[in-house]
Write a protein that holds these residues in place. Structure first.
Motif, mmCIF file in Angstrom:
data_model
loop_
_atom_site.group_PDB
_atom_site.id
_atom_site.type_symbol
_atom_site.label_atom_id
_atom_site.label_comp_id
_atom_site.label_asym_id
_atom_site.label_seq_id
_atom_site.Cartn_x
_atom_site.Cartn_y
_atom_site.Cartn_z
ATOM 1 N N ILE A 290 18.780 30.192 36.139
ATOM 2 C CA ILE A 290 17.574 30.388 35.304
ATOM 3 C C ILE A 290 17.332 29.332 34.495
ATOM 4 O O ILE A 290 18.172 29.287 33.521
ATOM 5 N N GLN B 64 14.055 27.878 29.618
ATOM 6 C CA GLN B 64 12.586 28.317 29.148
ATOM 7 C C GLN B 64 12.223 29.536 29.616
ATOM 8 O O GLN B 64 11.190 29.964 28.951
ATOM 9 N N ASN B 65 12.757 29.953 30.750
ATOM 10 C CA ASN B 65 12.122 31.255 31.312
ATOM 11 C C ASN B 65 13.005 32.139 30.994
ATOM 12 O O ASN B 65 12.882 33.589 31.493
ATOM 13 N N ARG B 66 14.091 32.294 30.403
ATOM 14 C CA ARG B 66 15.090 33.313 29.720
ATOM 15 C C ARG B 66 14.377 34.129 28.816
ATOM 16 O O ARG B 66 13.576 33.980 28.186
#
Length: 616
Positions: free
Chosen positions: A402, A405-407
């Motif tokens: 993942i 930036q999407n965590r």
């Protein structure tokens, strides 16, 4: 002088040696047990109102007590005293780190840097003793003062080492008669941190969390000034550096209250799972990244999360500045080919600082040229304990792929992220609920103990110990990092080294995904740190686990004593039988110990200990 009851006994059985009459007593006791055992049915008939189960229980207790009495009588007869306390080790072991014996490693044939690596397989059982503090050792300053001022006698750096160090070190450190002071507001460190943020497209380093940066792995971290600055921004930076006989970076960082661990990836992987860190930082770390077909760079790629950054900085001397362009060109040429194979992009370059960004697109690896660095097979990507370096790219088949930036921001993970780590939301939040309650109990237990033992130590401005007395806690057998989460929620100014035992289900990926500090470790072996580096050790169920693995509990206690600072605390939670066994061992390591019944109807007990400050 003999007592009156001994004289009366001598009249009855005659003048015999103490050994003879003790054994006569023993024989009489055993005969009594035999009579009671053979006539137990008659006793039941004569007293039908007494339950048979109670009689059997009492009879069993008599037998057990007889066995104990026999052992005690035999000990008295032979003149055997209780197990004695361990002696203090010699001065040569004041900074002893097991498994890091350079001389033994060289004799065993290790070379090319592997002699500085961890080799527990060569560990020889030495005389059991307690590692003593140096003569000049003093209790560290309270947090946060201790982050910027330490006692020079507590670390191995000498005045000559300081004077021979670079100008940057002297700018950041002030060596006084018995203290080392660090400049917390040094403009050069601030400028450097701001420069890195701008190079990845941010306005300032305060925006690091917005870019998904929460954790940084700092290779050969110097004296921790970069990590100390980032700590003020709530960015957790972990120092990892090779073992050093003198002038240890890891020891100094831990003395300042900053996370650090001994680690060297010359031949073996670092004790972290794949996809662990948002930034890997290397400033003057002295590693030749293109050697051995780039296997060191492959290890950096393994621990770097998708979309993460690799920062490489080298500061040339004045004699090098004239040829710095040529040196950069020579360094970039082999790095360029390796980074392309790893699907890294050179994001920015300024002066002697380079930043590469790891791809977040899993499809990048399929579009590479032939004969590129291969991808690890699925079974090769399983984290093992100090396994050899792998010449393949890890993590590409992981569900944890993942982009940073999407965590989730902060330490809270979404239900989807928990599921990816193989954890049910109900189990996770039940565990967190337990640790929230447990932490409050711990604090209420420790506060009166600290006040009664050290009534003058807590400052008036912060009178709630151990808020400002404990800088770091090692949770020796964590599962989901629940204790760490509870400490954060209570705004305690401590960081936690979350240790996942190597022989249990691997929850380290979840802990690192939460932005916490953590490693995998086998507690049948010594921990990779220097003596006196932790303020509190905590273990829930650890002793039972050690026993099930058939490891020595005594060796574990000696290791805990080695890494615990003087006047540090230990909290162990386990079943009653195991805690009673552990309580007996605390006397041998000279700890003050108290067993606490939780009064909740369970078999669980707490063992709360404090290590004394032994100066001689």
């Amino acid at each position: 002088m003999r007592s009156s009851w001994f004289n009366k006994l001598s009249i009855i059985i005659g003048h015999k040696s103490p050994v003879n009459w003790l054994f006569l007593c023993l024989i009489s006791l055993l005969l009594l047990i035999f009579v009671l055992g053979s006539s137990s049915s008659n006793i039941v008939d004569l007293a039908p109102h007494v339950p048979v189960s109670l009689i059997y229980t009492n009879y069993r207790r008599v037998k057990e007590q007889a066995a104990v009495d026999y052992l005690e009588l035999r000990s008295v007869a032979r003149g055997i005293s209780r197990q004695r306390e361990f002696d203090l080790c010699g001065k040569e072991r004041e900074n002893f780190v097991p498994c890091y014996n350079v001389s033994a490693n060289l004799l065993s044939g290790f070379k090319e840097g592997e002699e500085f690596d961890r080799h527990c397989e060569l560990l020889v059982e030495a005389e059991r003793c307690l590692v003593r503090p140096p003569k000049e050792y003093k209790i560290p300053f309270q947090w946060p003062t201790g982050r910027d001022v330490i006692w020079s006698g507590n670390v191995k750096i000498t005045k000559n080492q300081f004077l021979s160090s670079g100008s940057m070190t002297k700018r950041l450190m002030l060596l006084e008669e018995n203290q080392i002071a660090f400049h917390p507001e040094d403009d050069r460190v601030k400028d450097y941190s701001r420069q890195l943020a701008q190079m990845i497209g941010l306005g300032s380093d305060k925006e690091f969390p917005q870019a998904g940066v929460r954790t940084i792995l700092d290779i050969t971290c110097g004296f921790g000034s970069f990590a100390a600055h980032l700590a003020s921004l709530n960015i957790r930076t972990v120092c990892v550096a090779a073992y050093e006989a003198t002038g240890s970076q890891v020891q100094l960082a831990l003395e300042r209250g900053l996370p650090a661990v001994i680690g060297n990836f010359v031949a073996r992987q670092l004790p972290f799972t794949s996809l662990s860190y948002d930034i890997v930082h290397c400033a003057q770390c002295g590693i030749f990244w293109d050697e051995k077909d780039g296997i060191f760079l492959i290890e950096i790629d393994r621990v770097l999360k998708p979309g993460g950054y690799f920062v490489l900085t080298s500061t040339p001397s004045k004699t090098q500045e004239s040829s710095s362009k040529m040196k950069r060109r020579n360094m970039l040429k082999p790095m360029e080919e390796l980074t392309q194979q790893l699907c890294w992009t050179l994001l920015a370059q300024q002066d002697e600082t380079f930043i590469w960004k790891k791809t977040a697109d899993i499809n990048c690896y399929a579009s590479r040229k032939k004969h590129a660095i291969p991808l690890c097979k699925e079974y090769d990507d399983v984290q093992s304990y100090y396994r050899p370096l792998q010449p393949c790219i890890s993590g590409t088949s992981s569900k944890r792929w993942i982009p940073i930036q999407n965590r989730s921001s902060g330490s809270d993970l979404s239900s989807a992220e928990l599921k990816i780590n193989g954890v049910q939301s109900e189990d996770y939040f039940e565990d967190l609920k337990f640790w929230r309650s447990t932490l409050k109990n711990y604090w209420s237990l420790l506060t009166p103990l600290i006040f009664s033992d050290h009534p003058k130590r807590p400052g008036d401005e912060d009178p709630l110990p151990p808020f400002n007395m404990i800088r770091n806690v090692m949770d020796m057998s964590t599962q989901y990092g629940g204790l760490n989460t509870a400490l954060l929620e209570e705004k305690k100014s401590v960081w936690v080294m979350n240790v996942v035992p190597a022989t249990v289900s691997n929850s380290l990926p979840l802990i690192l995904d939460k932005g916490f500090v953590g490693v995998m470790h086998d507690w049948c072996e010594p921990f990779p740190t220097y003596p006196r580096t932790y303020d509190m050790l905590h273990g829930s169920g650890l002793l039972s686990h050690i026993t099930s693995e058939r490891c020595s509990m005594m060796n574990l206690f000696l290791e805990m004593d080695r890494i615990l600072r003087p006047e540090g605390w230990v909290i162990l939670s386990d079943d009653k039988r195991t805690i009673e066994m552990a309580r007996a061992l605390t006397a041998q390591v000279r700890w003050e110990a108290r067993v606490i019944d939780l009064q909740n109807g369970s078999d669980q007990r707490l063992l709360v200990c404090q290590k004394p400050f032994l100066k001689k």
